[in-house]
Motif scaffolding. Structure first.
Motif, PDB file in Angstrom:
ATOM      1  N   ALA A 234     -15.262  80.172 -25.134  1.00  0.00           N
ATOM      2  CA  ALA A 234     -14.157  80.022 -24.174  1.00  0.00           C
ATOM      3  C   ALA A 234     -13.705  78.566 -24.118  1.00  0.00           C
ATOM      4  CB  ALA A 234     -14.596  80.500 -22.797  1.00  0.00           C
ATOM      5  N   SER A 235     -14.659  77.627 -24.160  1.00  0.00           N
ATOM      6  CA  SER A 235     -14.309  76.201 -24.155  1.00  0.00           C
ATOM      7  C   SER A 235     -13.453  75.841 -25.359  1.00  0.00           C
ATOM      8  CB  SER A 235     -15.581  75.339 -24.159  1.00  0.00           C
ATOM      9  OG  SER A 235     -16.302  75.476 -22.966  1.00  0.00           O
ATOM     10  N   LEU A 236     -13.823  76.355 -26.527  1.00  0.00           N
ATOM     11  CA  LEU A 236     -13.069  76.064 -27.743  1.00  0.00           C
ATOM     12  C   LEU A 236     -11.658  76.650 -27.666  1.00  0.00           C
ATOM     13  CD1 LEU A 236     -15.806  76.575 -30.494  1.00  0.00           C
ATOM     14  CD2 LEU A 236     -14.823  74.418 -29.693  1.00  0.00           C
ATOM     15  N   ALA A 237     -11.541  77.871 -27.145  1.00  0.00           N
ATOM     16  CA  ALA A 237     -10.218  78.499 -27.038  1.00  0.00           C
ATOM     17  C   ALA A 237      -9.301  77.679 -26.129  1.00  0.00           C
ATOM     18  CB  ALA A 237     -10.358  79.933 -26.515  1.00  0.00           C
ATOM     19  N   ILE A 238      -9.831  77.271 -24.986  1.00  0.00           N
ATOM     20  CA  ILE A 238      -9.031  76.467 -24.051  1.00  0.00           C
ATOM     21  C   ILE A 238      -8.761  75.086 -24.627  1.00  0.00           C
ATOM     22  CG2 ILE A 238      -8.994  75.395 -21.767  1.00  0.00           C
ATOM     23  CD1 ILE A 238     -10.783  77.706 -20.804  1.00  0.00           C
ATOM     24  N   GLY A 239      -9.805  74.447 -25.157  1.00  0.00           N
ATOM     25  CA  GLY A 239      -9.678  73.078 -25.650  1.00  0.00           C
ATOM     26  C   GLY A 239      -8.731  72.949 -26.825  1.00  0.00           C
ATOM     27  N   LEU A 240      -8.822  73.866 -27.775  1.00  0.00           N
ATOM     28  CA  LEU A 240      -7.936  73.799 -28.941  1.00  0.00           C
ATOM     29  C   LEU A 240      -6.493  74.106 -28.545  1.00  0.00           C
ATOM     30  CD1 LEU A 240     -10.189  75.477 -31.667  1.00  0.00           C
ATOM     31  CD2 LEU A 240      -9.716  73.041 -31.329  1.00  0.00           C
ATOM     32  N   GLY A 241      -6.303  75.084 -27.654  1.00  0.00           N
ATOM     33  CA  GLY A 241      -4.951  75.362 -27.170  1.00  0.00           C
ATOM     34  C   GLY A 241      -4.356  74.159 -26.458  1.00  0.00           C
ATOM     35  N   ALA A 242      -5.200  73.472 -25.667  1.00  0.00           N
ATOM     36  CA  ALA A 242      -4.732  72.292 -24.937  1.00  0.00           C
ATOM     37  C   ALA A 242      -4.407  71.140 -25.883  1.00  0.00           C
ATOM     38  CB  ALA A 242      -5.796  71.856 -23.934  1.00  0.00           C
ATOM     39  N   ALA A 243      -5.247  70.956 -26.902  1.00  0.00           N
ATOM     40  CA  ALA A 243      -5.057  69.836 -27.830  1.00  0.00           C
ATOM     41  C   ALA A 243      -3.728  69.931 -28.569  1.00  0.00           C
ATOM     42  CB  ALA A 243      -6.217  69.789 -28.822  1.00  0.00           C
ATOM     43  N   VAL A 244      -3.266  71.153 -28.817  1.00  0.00           N
ATOM     44  CA  VAL A 244      -1.997  71.336 -29.533  1.00  0.00           C
ATOM     45  C   VAL A 244      -0.813  70.831 -28.711  1.00  0.00           C
ATOM     46  CG1 VAL A 244      -0.404  73.088 -30.436  1.00  0.00           C
ATOM     47  CG2 VAL A 244      -2.859  73.270 -30.909  1.00  0.00           C
ATOM     48  N   VAL A 245      -0.886  71.025 -27.383  1.00  0.00           N
ATOM     49  CA  VAL A 245       0.258  70.710 -26.515  1.00  0.00           C
ATOM     50  C   VAL A 245       0.190  69.293 -25.951  1.00  0.00           C
ATOM     51  CG1 VAL A 245       1.516  71.489 -24.456  1.00  0.00           C
ATOM     52  CG2 VAL A 245       0.404  73.155 -25.920  1.00  0.00           C
ATOM     53  N   THR A 246      -0.997  68.700 -25.926  1.00  0.00           N
ATOM     54  CA  THR A 246      -1.167  67.382 -25.299  1.00  0.00           C
ATOM     55  C   THR A 246      -0.197  66.314 -25.817  1.00  0.00           C
ATOM     56  OG1 THR A 246      -3.504  67.826 -24.845  1.00  0.00           O
ATOM     57  CG2 THR A 246      -2.810  65.529 -24.841  1.00  0.00           C
ATOM     58  N   PRO A 247       0.035  66.200 -27.145  1.00  0.00           N
ATOM     59  CA  PRO A 247       0.988  65.172 -27.602  1.00  0.00           C
ATOM     60  C   PRO A 247       2.382  65.330 -27.004  1.00  0.00           C
ATOM     61  CG  PRO A 247      -0.301  65.991 -29.453  1.00  0.00           C
ATOM     62  CD  PRO A 247      -0.609  66.881 -28.285  1.00  0.00           C
ATOM     63  N   PHE A 248       2.804  66.566 -26.774  1.00  0.00           N
ATOM     64  CA  PHE A 248       4.110  66.779 -26.138  1.00  0.00           C
ATOM     65  C   PHE A 248       4.086  66.260 -24.706  1.00  0.00           C
ATOM     66  CE2 PHE A 248       6.807  69.493 -23.427  1.00  0.00           C
ATOM     67  CZ  PHE A 248       8.051  69.125 -23.926  1.00  0.00           C
ATOM     68  N   GLY A 249       2.972  66.487 -23.995  1.00  0.00           N
ATOM     69  CA  GLY A 249       2.849  65.968 -22.639  1.00  0.00           C
ATOM     70  C   GLY A 249       2.901  64.453 -22.612  1.00  0.00           C
ATOM     71  N   VAL A 250       2.254  63.809 -23.594  1.00  0.00           N
ATOM     72  CA  VAL A 250       2.282  62.346 -23.680  1.00  0.00           C
ATOM     73  C   VAL A 250       3.704  61.858 -23.945  1.00  0.00           C
ATOM     74  CG1 VAL A 250       1.463  60.342 -24.985  1.00  0.00           C
ATOM     75  CG2 VAL A 250      -0.115  62.226 -24.451  1.00  0.00           C
ATOM     76  N   TRP A 251       4.387  62.536 -24.850  1.00  0.00           N
ATOM     77  CA  TRP A 251       5.781  62.155 -25.139  1.00  0.00           C
ATOM     78  C   TRP A 251       6.654  62.302 -23.897  1.00  0.00           C
ATOM     79  CZ3 TRP A 251      10.118  65.254 -24.679  1.00  0.00           C
ATOM     80  CH2 TRP A 251      11.319  64.680 -25.143  1.00  0.00           C
ATOM     81  N   LEU A 252       6.446  63.389 -23.169  1.00  0.00           N
ATOM     82  CA  LEU A 252       7.236  63.627 -21.967  1.00  0.00           C
ATOM     83  C   LEU A 252       6.958  62.563 -20.910  1.00  0.00           C
ATOM     84  CD1 LEU A 252       9.258  65.562 -20.671  1.00  0.00           C
ATOM     85  CD2 LEU A 252       7.323  66.922 -19.827  1.00  0.00           C
ATOM     86  N   ALA A 253       5.692  62.130 -20.797  1.00  0.00           N
ATOM     87  CA  ALA A 253       5.345  61.079 -19.836  1.00  0.00           C
ATOM     88  C   ALA A 253       6.098  59.785 -20.144  1.00  0.00           C
ATOM     89  CB  ALA A 253       3.832  60.826 -19.860  1.00  0.00           C
ATOM     90  N   GLY A 254       6.215  59.461 -21.424  1.00  0.00           N
ATOM     91  CA  GLY A 254       6.947  58.253 -21.810  1.00  0.00           C
ATOM     92  C   GLY A 254       8.450  58.401 -21.682  1.00  0.00           C
ATOM     93  N   ALA A 255       8.941  59.633 -21.851  1.00  0.00           N
ATOM     94  CA  ALA A 255      10.382  59.868 -21.767  1.00  0.00           C
ATOM     95  C   ALA A 255      10.893  59.809 -20.336  1.00  0.00           C
ATOM     96  CB  ALA A 255      10.721  61.227 -22.390  1.00  0.00           C
ATOM     97  N   LEU A 256      10.040  60.162 -19.378  1.00  0.00           N
ATOM     98  CA  LEU A 256      10.445  60.123 -17.979  1.00  0.00           C
ATOM     99  C   LEU A 256      10.479  58.681 -17.476  1.00  0.00           C
ATOM    100  CD1 LEU A 256       8.276  63.055 -16.525  1.00  0.00           C
ATOM    101  CD2 LEU A 256      10.746  63.071 -16.901  1.00  0.00           C
ATOM    102  N   SER A 257      11.385  58.402 -16.576  1.00  0.00           N
ATOM    103  CA  SER A 257      11.406  57.093 -15.929  1.00  0.00           C
ATOM    104  C   SER A 257      10.189  56.992 -15.006  1.00  0.00           C
ATOM    105  CB  SER A 257      12.684  56.927 -15.104  1.00  0.00           C
ATOM    106  OG  SER A 257      12.676  57.825 -13.999  1.00  0.00           O
ATOM    107  N   PRO A 258       9.760  55.769 -14.650  1.00  0.00           N
ATOM    108  CA  PRO A 258       8.616  55.638 -13.741  1.00  0.00           C
ATOM    109  C   PRO A 258       8.794  56.402 -12.434  1.00  0.00           C
ATOM    110  CG  PRO A 258       9.113  53.521 -14.740  1.00  0.00           C
ATOM    111  CD  PRO A 258      10.217  54.460 -15.145  1.00  0.00           C
ATOM    112  N   GLN A 259      10.012  56.374 -11.883  1.00  0.00           N
ATOM    113  CA  GLN A 259      10.261  57.093 -10.632  1.00  0.00           C
ATOM    114  C   GLN A 259      10.133  58.597 -10.837  1.00  0.00           C
ATOM    115  OE1 GLN A 259      14.067  56.339  -8.844  1.00  0.00           O
ATOM    116  NE2 GLN A 259      13.493  57.234  -6.889  1.00  0.00           N
TER     117      GLN A 259
END
Length: 287
Positions: A234-259
């Motif tokens: 179960a950890s691997l299923a969740i972790g691998l699914g999360a790892a695929v999307v994490t770079p998009f979350g990082v990109w979105l964090a940088g794309a948003l303004s600080p506010q």
């Protein structure tokens, strides 16, 4: 004399004798049947939150495993700790590509967290958990209000002198104690504290938080594995699914303004607060 017995997709070494067999059958590591599609969807949500907010995602994983997939609470917590390692690693790599990870900040936070976790576990047996949950909800309200008042500067660099170092250890200590007491902490505490108290860039706070979470997840997993409180698959299923999307979350964090990033994080904390309020709300005993 020992033999191998398969149960629920896992293999356990079981000693001969009724008492020994019963001990393993009652082990918290025996997970219910896994919902693979649900676990992967959970991972996708965790990956987005991990990259966007700099959190491990345990606040999402644990209630889903307990309430939707009927995991034992200890098994859910142990499974969550292992699952957050993969997206945290990917998140650190993604944030570091733009220079938004500070090893020094992460190490000081980790020192405090490692010291705080056993203190929280010790206090857990001596304090009323429901009172602690409501106190933490009040803390989250203060943080949410502050996020609308303080907008971080992404051009600000934190010079780690003695007092800043002490403050970072204290933040990590608070996060560790909260983790031991409530099973919550990591980025939910560390990121807003670094932004609001130290004036750290929100991106550096998130990247450094994820680096700290790697150490927390690995150290906690070692202890949980010894107690059979980890569902590896179960950890691997969740972790691998999360790892695929994490770079998009990082990109979105940088794309948003600080506010906008602050407002989004405040919205996430509102969800965390609601989840804790549901847990803390007194329930009527069934007749």
């Amino acid at each position: 004399m020992t033999g191998l017995r398969g149960l629920g997709g896992s293999v356990f070494i079981v000693a001969a004798g009724a008492d020994r067999s019963e001990e393993f059958l009652n082990s918290p590591a025996l997970a219910p049947r896994r919902n693979w599609f649900g676990l992967i969807l959970t991972g996708l949500a965790v990956g987005l939150a991990s990259g966007l907010f700099g959190v491990g995602g345990g606040i999402i994983i644990v209630p889903i495993l307990v309430y939707l997939f009927h995991f034992d609470q200890r098994l859910a917590s142990g499974t969550s700790l292992l699952a957050i390692v993969a997206p945290s690693i990917v998140g650190v790599v993604s944030y570091s590509l733009s220079g938004n990870v500070s090893v020094i900040l992460a190490l000081l936070l980790a020192v405090g967290s490692v010291l705080g976790a056993p203190i929280g576990a010790w206090l857990l047996a001596r304090l009323a958990k429901r009172t602690l949950q409501w106190a933490f909800i009040v803390f989250l309200v203060v943080v949410i209000v502050s996020l609308f008042l303080v907008i971080p500067s992404r051009d600000t660099a934190v010079d780690v002198d003695f007092w800043h170092g002490l403050a970072l250890v204290a933040i990590g200590l608070f996060a560790g104690i909260s983790s031991g007491l409530l099973g919550i902490g990591g980025g939910v505490i560390v990121v807003p504290a670094m932004v609001l108290l130290l004036g750290t860039s929100d991106l550096i706070a998130k990247g450094s938080s994820l680096l700290m979470i790697i150490a927390t997840g690995l150290s906690g997993t070692i202890a949980n594995t010894r107690r059979r409180n980890v569902d590896l698959r179960a950890s691997l299923a969740i972790g691998l699914g999360a790892a695929v999307v994490t770079p998009f979350g990082v990109w979105l964090a940088g794309a948003l303004s600080p506010q906008a990033a602050n407002i989004t994080f405040a919205g996430f904390l509102v969800l965390v607060m609601i989840r804790m309020a549901v847990d803390a709300w007194p329930r009527r005993k069934s007749k």
